[in-house]
Every structure is written in structure tokens, then in C-alpha cells.
Design a protein around this motif. Sequence first.
Motif, short mmCIF file in Angstrom:
data_model
loop_
_atom_site.label_atom_id
_atom_site.label_comp_id
_atom_site.label_asym_id
_atom_site.label_seq_id
_atom_site.Cartn_x
_atom_site.Cartn_y
_atom_site.Cartn_z
N THR A 3 0.81 -1.22 0.00
CA THR A 3 0.00 0.00 0.00
C THR A 3 0.84 1.27 0.00
O THR A 3 0.28 2.36 0.00
CB THR A 3 -0.93 0.03 1.24
OG1 THR A 3 -0.13 0.00 2.43
CG2 THR A 3 -1.88 -1.16 1.23
N ARG A 103 -10.30 2.86 0.64
CA ARG A 103 -9.44 1.69 0.63
C ARG A 103 -7.97 2.13 0.55
O ARG A 103 -7.68 3.31 0.42
CB ARG A 103 -9.76 0.78 -0.56
CG ARG A 103 -10.87 -0.24 -0.27
CD ARG A 103 -12.23 0.33 -0.51
NE ARG A 103 -13.28 -0.70 -0.36
CZ ARG A 103 -14.56 -0.41 -0.21
NH1 ARG A 103 -14.97 0.85 -0.18
NH2 ARG A 103 -15.45 -1.37 -0.07
N THR A 104 -7.07 1.16 0.63
CA THR A 104 -5.64 1.49 0.72
C THR A 104 -4.86 1.25 -0.57
O THR A 104 -3.63 1.21 -0.55
CB THR A 104 -4.99 0.67 1.86
OG1 THR A 104 -5.22 -0.73 1.65
CG2 THR A 104 -5.55 1.10 3.21
N PRO A 106 -2.76 2.09 -3.62
CA PRO A 106 -1.92 3.28 -3.77
C PRO A 106 -2.21 4.11 -5.02
O PRO A 106 -1.79 5.26 -5.11
CB PRO A 106 -0.50 2.71 -3.82
CG PRO A 106 -0.67 1.32 -4.35
CD PRO A 106 -1.99 0.85 -3.81
N LYS A 135 -5.11 10.58 -4.37
CA LYS A 135 -3.86 9.94 -4.76
C LYS A 135 -3.65 10.14 -6.26
O LYS A 135 -4.62 10.36 -7.00
CB LYS A 135 -3.89 8.44 -4.44
CG LYS A 135 -4.02 8.11 -2.97
CD LYS A 135 -4.29 6.63 -2.75
CE LYS A 135 -4.54 6.34 -1.29
NZ LYS A 135 -4.94 4.93 -1.05
#
Length: 309
Positions: A3, A103-104, A106, A135
Motif C-alpha cells: 500500500t 481503501r488502501t 496506492p 492519490k
Amino acid sequence: MKTTPVTAQDLQRSVIAVPPLARNADLSLNEAANKTLLGHLEAGGVRNVMYGGNANFYNVGVSEYARIVDMLASLAGPDTWILPSVGPDYGKMMDQAAILRSRTFPTAMLLPMSFPYTDAGLADGVRRFTDALGKPAVVYIKSADYLAPETAARLIEEGRLVAFKYAVVRDNPSEDAYLSALLQAVDSRWVVSGIGERPAIVHYREFGLKSFTSGSVCVAPRGSMRLLHLLQEGRFDEAEAVREQYMGLEDCRDGISPIRVLHDAVTLSGVADMGPMLPLLTGISSTERERVAPVARALAAWDRDTATA
């Protein structure tokens, strides 16, 4: 699941697998088969896995999206990077951003839009999506001049992107004015060769790209990882010999359908049963299966022999 924020080193540490997604006869998710395929990739050294076109994310409903990404996250090993896709249309992309934000993962890849869009509108969509996600994203370039090089450079400068998946098919991959222009605007570390083993050596040797995506890696992960390592070591003659092993399956994919052939090739090779394809796609015909099956099985057998040699 890995992650941490994506870096150029992440992109280069492994072939980026682009697998199909397994489903049961009723089109529900087949968790066991998806786990088997992911484990097969991980056993072969693959640590970057992108679920996009080959997984038929184009046709995935937002109502099912959370179940899919949560399943994939739960199946991945601690050092495996799972990259889900979104879109291609703006509304679907933004709905999926709301799901992914909690959620994680990336990053996420924007599936390529073919119509309707403009360069400025695409850039605006990237900005709004990355704001909503919180992100940076990956942009999938599948057609010539999809995004103007200067626009691509601005998005990089703004911190909006971690990579471009470059998948513009050329009769001669050495002759690619758009890729050359793109690489004049952005550093090659941001661009991933996105068309499998066929152009990987040319993209590495002549354009300076340092990583590539692959669908056939799902059948033969060890050989594809060996190809990447040979490129990194500058052993191009040996890399050509490895690449040649993949051309039979790649010829089937290019001659019939890249997505549909790969989906059924994973099943026919004995790796895992992918089941039916989600509409609006279908699996290959019985005649096509007769062509693909021996090629897929031969590639899988070669990969097993390579691993134990």
C-alpha cells in the motif's frame, strides 16, 4: 497487499501482470480461481498486478466494484501491488473514486476513452479524479495522440500521475513518433511499455522504457520475469530467445482478440478456470480454442521446465 506510494522502483521491480478475472457460471466472482491465478503469478516472482482491460473492468458495474476490489486486496500477498482500474467514462470513474478513497490501494488506472472526449476534458477528468481519490493515477494510452505530450507533462508536474501505460500498437514498434514526442516531454521512468512481450525489447532498448505489462505472464510468469531481468542486465540476445517463446500465444491474441484469448488461455493452460466472460464480451469459439489450447499448454510447460532447469 502493498500500500506504499508508487515509485519508479515499484514499476521496475516486476513485470506488471494484467490478468483476467475469474467468474462462476452465474457470473458471480470465483474467489478460489482468482486466488489460484494470483498465487501462480506470485510464485513466478510477479509483484505488480493490474486489473484492467483483460479483467473486463470496462463492463464491471459500480454496484459490484467494491466486492471486486475488496476480494483482490484480500487475496494479495503482503508485497504484491494490486492496481484496479476505473472508468472509462467520467461518471463511472468518479463513482469508483468514492469507493477507492476509503481503501488502501496506492493508485488506480484510468481505462482509455475512445469517444467522446477532448484533450482538455481528459486532463480535467484526471484532475477531478485524483482530487476525489486523494492519490495520483495511471493513464492508459491506447491510441495515437490520445493525450498531448505537453498535457501529459503538466499532469506529471502537478503530481497527478504515477505512470502512463503506453499501448499504441505499431506495425514496427521502432517507428513511433507519438512515443518519441511523449518521451521528449516526460521522463521515460513515467512510461511503461503496455503491449506485452512483443514490443518490450524495442521499447526498452530504443526508447528507454524500464518496465512492461503482460497478459501472457499469467500463463508463464517465470519466463516473463526472466525477460525483464535480462533487459535490465543488457543481455538482449538472450532476451530475444525468451521473448520468442511468447509469440505463439501473442499471435493468437493479436489474430483473434487479446482479451478473449487470454481469458480462455489461462483456463486451457491448466493454471486456473476463468469461467465465462462478463458481457458484453464472450469467450473464444470452439474452433479458436483448438488453435489456442496447444499453444497455451506449450507455453505453460516451457515455463515449468524453465523454473526447474
